[in-house]
Design an enzyme around this catalytic site. Structure first.
Site, short mmCIF file in Angstrom:
data_model
loop_
_atom_site.label_atom_id
_atom_site.label_comp_id
_atom_site.label_asym_id
_atom_site.label_seq_id
_atom_site.Cartn_x
_atom_site.Cartn_y
_atom_site.Cartn_z
N HIS A 1 0.81 -1.14 -0.04
CA HIS A 1 0.10 0.53 0.17
C HIS A 1 1.20 1.22 -0.15
CE1 HIS A 1 -0.22 1.04 4.86
NE2 HIS A 1 1.30 0.69 4.14
N CYS B 1 6.08 6.78 4.82
CA CYS B 1 3.83 5.59 4.17
C CYS B 1 4.43 5.99 3.29
CB CYS B 1 3.57 4.99 5.21
SG CYS B 1 3.85 4.09 6.46
N HIS C 1 5.30 -0.14 -0.48
CA HIS C 1 5.41 -0.46 0.54
C HIS C 1 4.98 -2.01 1.16
CE1 HIS C 1 4.10 1.80 3.41
NE2 HIS C 1 3.76 1.04 4.44
N HIS D 1 -0.79 -10.53 -1.82
CA HIS D 1 0.07 -10.11 -3.03
C HIS D 1 -0.90 -9.30 -4.10
CE1 HIS D 1 1.94 -13.22 -1.02
NE2 HIS D 1 3.22 -13.12 -1.71
N GLU E 1 0.30 -5.40 11.44
CA GLU E 1 1.25 -4.62 10.44
C GLU E 1 2.61 -4.68 10.59
OE1 GLU E 1 -0.62 -0.83 8.29
OE2 GLU E 1 1.52 -0.31 9.52
#
Length: 150
Positions: free
Chosen positions: A16, A25, A29, A75, A136
């Site tokens: 994402h 972020c 990644h 994936h 996460e």
């Protein structure tokens, strides 16, 4: 009969990017997500039922979560469809990549809310979603509890 909580754990790999974010972020990644799904209900008391003594068959819970979340997100790369990331998403799709476009910023917090809605709608009437935990990283996770959202 007592209410019992049953938990099943799942794992999947998802990429994402957080559009507009002021840290790392913002870049595309991925994470090795771990999802714990906890439901609550009363065990089946009918001795003629093949699922006697179960709140829900773990296999039935697995089928719901795999079809709605794991098989979809594993994936794949998730982008907010309302951002300029849509151009990158189109490029990736043209190159054969799995892309998921959502109407929210794809943070763990928002993903866990999305997942709760997907799971709740498919549970048997006598089974309630109690909580979700979406991990996460090794040290970071978001949790959703039904009791916080009534």
């Amino acid at each position: 009969m007592s209410n019992i909580r049953i938990t099943k754990q799942f794992s999947f790999e998802t990429g994402h990017a957080l559009y507009g974010y002021d840290g790392k972020c913002k870049n595309v990644h991925g994470h090795s997500y771990k999802l714990s799904v906890t439901v609550i209900g009363k065990p089946i008391t009918d001795t003629s039922n093949v699922k006697y003594g179960m709140v829900i068959d773990f296999g039935d819970l697995k089928k719901i979560v795999k079809e709605q979340i794991v098989d979809v997100f594993d994936h794949a790369t998730v982008f907010n469809k309302n951002t300029p990331h849509i151009e990158l998403a189109k490029e990736l799709e043209q190159r054969g990549h799995e892309v998921i476009l959502v109407d929210y910023q794809p943070t763990s917090e928002n993903m866990v809310v999305d997942f709760s809605n997907k799971i709740k709608s498919l549970l048997p009437e006598n089974i309630k979603l109690h909580s979700l935990r979406l991990q996460e990283t090794e040290t970071s996770f978001a949790e959703w509890f039904a009791s916080d959202n009534e």
